[in-house]
Motif scaffolding. Structure first.
Motif, PDB file in Angstrom:
ATOM      1  N   MET A 101      45.345   4.036  -6.623  1.00 17.30           N
ATOM      2  CA  MET A 101      45.384   4.540  -5.251  1.00 17.30           C
ATOM      3  C   MET A 101      46.351   5.706  -5.140  1.00 17.30           C
ATOM      4  O   MET A 101      46.126   6.642  -4.358  1.00 17.30           O
ATOM      5  N   GLY A 102      47.425   5.670  -5.910  1.00 20.28           N
ATOM      6  CA  GLY A 102      48.351   6.801  -5.917  1.00 20.28           C
ATOM      7  C   GLY A 102      47.693   8.088  -6.345  1.00 20.28           C
ATOM      8  O   GLY A 102      48.046   9.169  -5.861  1.00 20.28           O
ATOM      9  N   GLY A 103      46.727   8.006  -7.255  1.00 20.27           N
ATOM     10  CA  GLY A 103      45.962   9.186  -7.643  1.00 20.27           C
ATOM     11  C   GLY A 103      45.064   9.672  -6.522  1.00 20.27           C
ATOM     12  O   GLY A 103      44.928  10.884  -6.305  1.00 20.27           O
ATOM     13  N   TYR A 104      44.453   8.744  -5.802  1.00 19.00           N
ATOM     14  CA  TYR A 104      43.627   9.150  -4.658  1.00 19.00           C
ATOM     15  C   TYR A 104      44.480   9.889  -3.631  1.00 19.00           C
ATOM     16  O   TYR A 104      44.040  10.890  -3.037  1.00 19.00           O
ATOM     17  N   LEU A 105      45.694   9.388  -3.424  1.00 22.33           N
ATOM     18  CA  LEU A 105      46.607  10.059  -2.495  1.00 22.33           C
ATOM     19  C   LEU A 105      47.075  11.407  -3.034  1.00 22.33           C
ATOM     20  O   LEU A 105      47.263  12.350  -2.268  1.00 22.33           O
ATOM     21  N   ALA A 106      47.234  11.495  -4.346  1.00 20.77           N
ATOM     22  CA  ALA A 106      47.628  12.777  -4.931  1.00 20.77           C
ATOM     23  C   ALA A 106      46.578  13.841  -4.657  1.00 20.77           C
ATOM     24  O   ALA A 106      46.914  14.998  -4.338  1.00 20.77           O
ATOM     25  N   PHE A 107      45.314  13.478  -4.756  1.00 15.40           N
ATOM     26  CA  PHE A 107      44.257  14.441  -4.439  1.00 15.40           C
ATOM     27  C   PHE A 107      44.334  14.878  -2.976  1.00 15.40           C
ATOM     28  O   PHE A 107      44.134  16.056  -2.655  1.00 15.40           O
ATOM     29  N   GLN A 151      40.682   7.896 -10.590  1.00 19.35           N
ATOM     30  CA  GLN A 151      39.421   8.618 -10.706  1.00 19.35           C
ATOM     31  C   GLN A 151      39.293   9.616  -9.563  1.00 19.35           C
ATOM     32  O   GLN A 151      39.923   9.471  -8.517  1.00 19.35           O
ATOM     33  N   ALA A 152      38.459  10.627  -9.779  1.00 19.70           N
ATOM     34  CA  ALA A 152      38.185  11.605  -8.731  1.00 19.70           C
ATOM     35  C   ALA A 152      37.018  11.175  -7.856  1.00 19.70           C
ATOM     36  O   ALA A 152      36.841  11.698  -6.756  1.00 19.70           O
ATOM     37  N   ASP A 210      35.434  12.017  -1.871  1.00 19.37           N
ATOM     38  CA  ASP A 210      35.160  12.257  -3.292  1.00 19.37           C
ATOM     39  C   ASP A 210      35.847  13.566  -3.686  1.00 19.37           C
ATOM     40  O   ASP A 210      35.645  14.600  -3.057  1.00 19.37           O
ATOM     41  N   SER A 211      36.690  13.517  -4.709  1.00 15.99           N
ATOM     42  CA  SER A 211      37.531  14.663  -5.055  1.00 15.99           C
ATOM     43  C   SER A 211      36.997  15.494  -6.211  1.00 15.99           C
ATOM     44  O   SER A 211      37.649  16.450  -6.634  1.00 15.99           O
ATOM     45  N   ARG A 212      35.831  15.172  -6.732  1.00 15.68           N
ATOM     46  CA  ARG A 212      35.342  15.895  -7.903  1.00 15.68           C
ATOM     47  C   ARG A 212      35.133  17.380  -7.642  1.00 15.68           C
ATOM     48  O   ARG A 212      35.397  18.218  -8.511  1.00 15.68           O
ATOM     49  N   SER A 213      34.697  17.714  -6.436  1.00 16.07           N
ATOM     50  CA  SER A 213      34.419  19.124  -6.151  1.00 16.07           C
ATOM     51  C   SER A 213      35.689  19.966  -6.119  1.00 16.07           C
ATOM     52  O   SER A 213      35.624  21.194  -6.233  1.00 16.07           O
ATOM     53  N   GLY A 214      36.853  19.333  -5.994  1.00 18.95           N
ATOM     54  CA  GLY A 214      38.108  20.076  -5.940  1.00 18.95           C
ATOM     55  C   GLY A 214      38.850  20.161  -7.259  1.00 18.95           C
ATOM     56  O   GLY A 214      39.905  20.799  -7.330  1.00 18.95           O
ATOM     57  N   LEU A 215      38.310  19.558  -8.310  1.00 19.96           N
ATOM     58  CA  LEU A 215      39.029  19.547  -9.589  1.00 19.96           C
ATOM     59  C   LEU A 215      39.260  20.951 -10.125  1.00 19.96           C
ATOM     60  O   LEU A 215      40.340  21.257 -10.649  1.00 19.96           O
ATOM     61  N   ALA A 216      38.265  21.811 -10.011  1.00 18.49           N
ATOM     62  CA  ALA A 216      38.383  23.161 -10.575  1.00 18.49           C
ATOM     63  C   ALA A 216      39.448  23.986  -9.878  1.00 18.49           C
ATOM     64  O   ALA A 216      39.955  24.967 -10.454  1.00 18.49           O
ATOM     65  N   VAL A 261      39.464  -1.331 -17.133  1.00 15.65           N
ATOM     66  CA  VAL A 261      38.077  -1.603 -16.742  1.00 15.65           C
ATOM     67  C   VAL A 261      37.794  -1.202 -15.302  1.00 15.65           C
ATOM     68  O   VAL A 261      36.648  -1.225 -14.864  1.00 15.65           O
ATOM     69  N   ILE A 262      38.835  -0.834 -14.550  1.00 14.52           N
ATOM     70  CA  ILE A 262      38.637  -0.396 -13.167  1.00 14.52           C
ATOM     71  C   ILE A 262      38.343   1.100 -13.128  1.00 14.52           C
ATOM     72  O   ILE A 262      37.386   1.541 -12.481  1.00 14.52           O
ATOM     73  N   THR A 263      39.166   1.887 -13.775  1.00 17.57           N
ATOM     74  CA  THR A 263      38.936   3.332 -13.907  1.00 17.57           C
ATOM     75  C   THR A 263      38.998   3.664 -15.398  1.00 17.57           C
ATOM     76  O   THR A 263      40.029   4.119 -15.888  1.00 17.57           O
ATOM     77  N   PRO A 264      37.931   3.415 -16.117  1.00 21.63           N
ATOM     78  CA  PRO A 264      37.949   3.494 -17.580  1.00 21.63           C
ATOM     79  C   PRO A 264      38.102   4.915 -18.114  1.00 21.63           C
ATOM     80  O   PRO A 264      38.024   5.895 -17.364  1.00 21.63           O
ATOM     81  N   PRO A 265      38.337   5.040 -19.426  1.00 25.21           N
ATOM     82  CA  PRO A 265      38.584   6.351 -20.024  1.00 25.21           C
ATOM     83  C   PRO A 265      37.519   7.401 -19.755  1.00 25.21           C
ATOM     84  O   PRO A 265      37.850   8.588 -19.672  1.00 25.21           O
ATOM     85  N   ASP A 266      36.271   7.011 -19.599  1.00 25.14           N
ATOM     86  CA  ASP A 266      35.242   8.010 -19.306  1.00 25.14           C
ATOM     87  C   ASP A 266      35.535   8.755 -18.004  1.00 25.14           C
ATOM     88  O   ASP A 266      35.262   9.966 -17.893  1.00 25.14           O
TER      89      ASP A 266
END
Length: 246
Positions: free
Chosen positions: A79-85, A104-105, A178-184, A199-204
Motif C-alpha cells: 500500500m505504501g507503493g500505491y501511495l508513492a504513486f 504493483q502499478a 491504475d498507475s501503469r500509464s504514469g510509469l514513463a 505471492v501478492i505482488t509477485p516478481p513479474d
C-alpha cells in the motif's frame, strides 16, 4: 489524545542529508521498517508516514505531503507503493528518488477487489481479530510462517492499526488509480524491490514496473515473501542503502 501527525520526523545524530520518508503496507506500522530505521537513519531526517486517517489515496497523500520536507527520498511497500504513486502525481518535483517494494502499478483485479470487500465486511462485523490469520499465509513466505517472532510482529502491527483504520485503508486501496500509464513519466532514480516468494505482488509485476520506469533497478530478494523488510532485513537495507547513495 491527539491524532498522530501524518509524518513525524526524527533527526539522525550526524549531519543531515536527504530526508527519507517510508510508507508501510496495509495493516502495518513503523515496525515494518524497524531494521531500516536503524541502519539508514544515521545522519538524516527519517520518518514513517501514518496512512490510517483517510479512506482515499489522494487525501492520504496530501496529508503526508503537508508535513514532508520540500524534497525527500520516498520508499513505499505494498500500500505504501500505491501511495508513492499518488504522491508522485501530486508533487513529482518533491521526490528526489523512489523505492517501490513488494507493490504493483496495476489496480486490483476483480478477484482482489472481492477479497478486500470480504475482509472489510469481516472487520465491520467485529471479526477484525481474524484478519491477521487470513493474511499471514500470503504475507510471508511459506518457509517463514512457522517463525513465531515474525508472525507475532504481523499480528501486533494489525492490532495497533485497528479495525476502523484497516477498513479505511482497504477502501482507499479499492478505489486507487491504475498507475501503469504514469510509469514513463517517473524520472528520478528508482529502485524496484520484491521478495522472490511474494505471492501478492509477485516478481513479474515488479519487472513490469522496472520495464516501465527508465533507468530503474530491480532487486529480487531471495527467501522473502511480501513483507521483505521483515523477512530479509539485511538484504533489503543493503539495497536501500545503495539506492540512497547511488
Amino acid at each position: 489524545m491527539a491524532p498522530p501527525r501524518p509524518v513525524d520526523w526524527c533527526r539522525g545524530s550526524q549531519a543531515v542529508t536527504l530526508p527519507l520518508l517510508m510508507i508501510p503496507g496495509l495493516n502495518c506500522t513503523a515496525a515494518l521498517w524497524a531494521a531500516q530505521l536503524c541502519t539508514l537513519g544515521a545522519g538524516r531526517l527519517v520518518a514513517v508516514a501514518d496512512h490510517t486517517a483517510h479512506d482515499a489515496m489522494a487525501d492520504l497523500a496530501a496529508a503526508i505531503l503537508a508535513d514532508a520536507p520540500p524534497r525527500f527520498a520516498l520508499a513505499g511497500l505494498s500500500m505504501g507503493g500505491y501511495l508513492a504513486f499518488e504522491i508522485l502525481r501530486q508533487a513529482p518535483h518533491r521526490v528526489d528518488r523512489l523505492a517501490l517494494l513488494d507493490t504493483q502499478a496495476r489496480a486490483d483485479s476483480p478477484e482482489a477487489q472481492d477479497l478486500r470487500r470480504q475482509q472489510i465486511a469481516i472487520a465491520a462485523r467485529g471479526g477484525f481479530a481474524r484478519i491477521p490469520e487470513l493474511q499471514i499465509p500470503k504475507l510471508v513466505a511459506a518457509r517463514h510462517q512457522g517463525d513465531a517472532a515474525l508472525t507475532g510482529i504481523v499480528r501486533s502491527m494489525a492490532m495497533a492499526t485497528g479495525a476502523e483504520a484497516f477498513m479505511r485503508q482497504q477502501t482507499a486501496i479499492l478505489n486507487r488509480i491504475d498507475s501503469r500509464s504514469g510509469l514513463a513519466a517517473i524520472r528520478c532514480p528508482t529502485l524496484v524491490l520484491v521478495g522472490a516468494e511474494d505471492v501478492i505482488t509477485p516478481p513479474d509485476l515488479a519487472r513490469e514496473m522496472r520495464d516501465g520506469i527508465a533507468g530503474s533497478r530491480l532487486v529480487v530478494v531471495e527467501e522473502a515473501g511480501h513483507l521483505s523488510t521483515l523477512e530479509q532485513p539485511e538484504a533489503v537495507s543493503a539495497a536501500l542503502r545503495d539506492w540512497l547513495l547511488g
